[in-house]
Each structure stands twice: as structure tokens, then as C-alpha cells.
Design an enzyme around this catalytic site. Structure first.
Site, PDB file in Angstrom:
ATOM      1  N   GLU A  50      -3.689   0.790  -6.262  1.00 40.67           N
ATOM      2  CA  GLU A  50      -2.707  -0.187  -6.738  1.00 40.67           C
ATOM      3  C   GLU A  50      -2.558  -0.007  -8.246  1.00 40.67           C
ATOM      4  O   GLU A  50      -3.443   0.529  -8.912  1.00 40.67           O
ATOM      5  CB  GLU A  50      -3.142  -1.615  -6.417  1.00 40.67           C
ATOM      6  CG  GLU A  50      -3.217  -1.944  -4.931  1.00 40.67           C
ATOM      7  CD  GLU A  50      -1.866  -1.937  -4.226  1.00 40.67           C
ATOM      8  OE1 GLU A  50      -0.830  -1.761  -4.900  1.00 40.67           O
ATOM      9  OE2 GLU A  50      -1.849  -2.091  -2.995  1.00 40.67           O
ATOM     10  N   CYS A  76       0.869  -1.179   0.000  1.00 43.74           N
ATOM     11  CA  CYS A  76       0.000   0.000   0.000  1.00 43.74           C
ATOM     12  C   CYS A  76       0.903   1.225   0.000  1.00 43.74           C
ATOM     13  O   CYS A  76       1.581   1.504   0.985  1.00 43.74           O
ATOM     14  CB  CYS A  76      -0.914   0.006   1.225  1.00 43.74           C
ATOM     15  SG  CYS A  76      -2.014   1.449   1.272  1.00 43.74           S
TER      16      CYS A  76
END
Length: 240
Positions: A101, A2
């Protein structure tokens, strides 16, 4: 992993969701990035939303530039020296309402960003760890030395508070985007993450249920941390 996320829900909604109060003037973030000061809720102050820098620096570090971990792997977080003490004593919630992402497009086309959300774009908590690191005191000349007296505490370097986000294996939504994902906690798990014993929180590190998540493509403008606007969270058409 992340490496970028968002939090733009109204401050009052965030406070109600986490039963905590901002200690600073909250501003929406559509592209939160490492090294920025961002909201967290800690073990020590579970009723307060404070700010810390994203990029954990262990308390024992001599030079912060050697560390600044933005993520910690769930599988090794309890044993790795950089995280073990924080895992046992200093856990935090990292409020978000989406994270990003990227997928490879092939050739020279670069990467396509996706935003991953929970439920109906609702705020959620990612599992985090935090630390306080004190910069080493430096001496610039003879004027820094007193006549045998202790140094003035007011001149000592101020501690820097930093955090990292714990990651785990991806669920079926994230697996096509990246081989890691943030540990997303359910509301019922948040208090345990903050105050539970280390042996009690291992089960919280599993991937979040895929049927409660959604991923959609967003503008490549999110690739730059300098961009931080509502347009970044809008779904885009990437064609066939």
C-alpha cells in the site's frame, strides 16, 4: 484496495501450506501486478494451484477492456452484477506473503510504499473471485464461411480465466496507509470461503486482526511493475 502483492516462498512450502499442488512451474513474485498470470486455488479444484490473469472480466462482457476489475468491495460483492454470480459459485484463494500500500508524502514528494505481512512473513490467502470469459468470435472475410457447415471448434477463441481480490475496511495496521485492504483469510476460514454457502461466508469479510499484521516501508522501486526482485521486500529507512 490491493493493487500489488508478493509471493516468493519456496514452491514446496506453498504446496504444503495450502495442501495443493502447482500445475505449472512456479517462479517467485516480489511485485505481482494486475494483468499478470498469478497463482490461485479455486472452488472447482481445491487441490490444484493454477494460474489466472489478475483483473476479473465478467462472463457476459462484450469487451474485456471495459472491465478487468482488480478488486471487489465486500460490502456490495453479493449484489453487484459484475461479481454476484462469481461470489455465489466461483470463489478462490489468492496465495500471497505480503501486499503493498502507498501513503501520500505531501507536496511533490510522491508516495511511499509499504509492505504488509502476516505473522512471521508467512504465506496467507486473500479472498478472491474468478470468471471465465470467452472473446467474441470475429470474421475477417468470406473465407471464414463454410458451405453451410458448423464452424470448427478448434478455431473458436479460447476462454480467458481471470480473478479479482475482495477488499474490506482496513484494520489498525492498514488504516494509516489506505482506506481499504484485502480480505485476508485465516487458515481455518479458507475451506469455508471455497465451498461454503453465500450466507455462511459473510462473516469472513471482516478485516484481519491487526495484532497479527505488520507494515514497513520499502523501496519506491516497487512502484513500477517492471521491477521484480528480492530487494523490493527489504525494509528501508525513510528518515524522520
Amino acid at each position: 484496495m490491493c493493487g500489488r502483492y508478493s509471493l516468493f516462498a519456496p514452491a514446496a512450502d506453498i504446496e504444503e501450506r495450502f495442501d495443493a499442488t502447482f500445475e505449472f512451474d512456479f517462479e517467485p513474485r516480489y511485485n505481482a501486478a494486475p494483468s499478470q498470470e498469478l497463482p490461485v486455488i479455486t472452488t472447482e479444484a481445491p487441490d490444484t494451484i493454477q494460474r489466472m490473469e489478475w483483473g476479473l472480466v465478467p462472463a457476459w462482457a462484450e469487451d474485456r477492456s471495459d472491465f478487468e476489475f482488480i478488486n471487489a468491495r465486500a460490502e456490495t460483492v453479493a449484489e453487484k452484477r459484475s461479481f454476484a454470480d462469481a461470489y455465489e459459485r466461483r470463489r478462490c484463494l489468492v496465495p500471497a506473503d505480503g501486499f503493498y500500500e502507498w501513503t501520500e508524502l505531501g507536496g511533490e514528494s510522491g508516495k511511499q510504499p509499504y509492505r504488509v505481512t502476516v505473522g512471521d512473513d508467512e504465506p496467507f490467502a486473500m479472498a478472491g473471485l474468478y470468471e471465465r470469459w470467452t472473446p467474441p468470435q470475429t470474421q475477417t472475410g468470406l473465407g471464414d464461411f463454410g458451405s453451410g457447415s458448423d464452424s470448427d471448434p478448434a478455431s473458436d477463441p479460447a476462454p480467458v480465466e481471470t480473478f479479482t481480490i475482495v477488499t474490506t475496511e482496513p484494520n489498525d495496521v492498514v488504516t494509516d496507509l489506505h482506506h481499504r485492504m484485502a480480505v485476508v483469510l485465516s487458515p481455518e476460514e479458507e475451506a469455508t470461503w471455497l465451498s461454503g454457502e453465500p450466507d455462511d461466508i459473510t462473516a469472513l469479510l471482516d478485516p484481519y486482526p491487526a495484532d497479527r499484521m505488520r507494515a514497513y516501508p520499502v523501496s519506491t522501486a516497487v512502484n513500477s511493475p517492471a521491477n521484480d526482485s528480492p530487494e523490493l521486500v527489504c525494509e528501508v529507512d525513510i528518515g524522520s
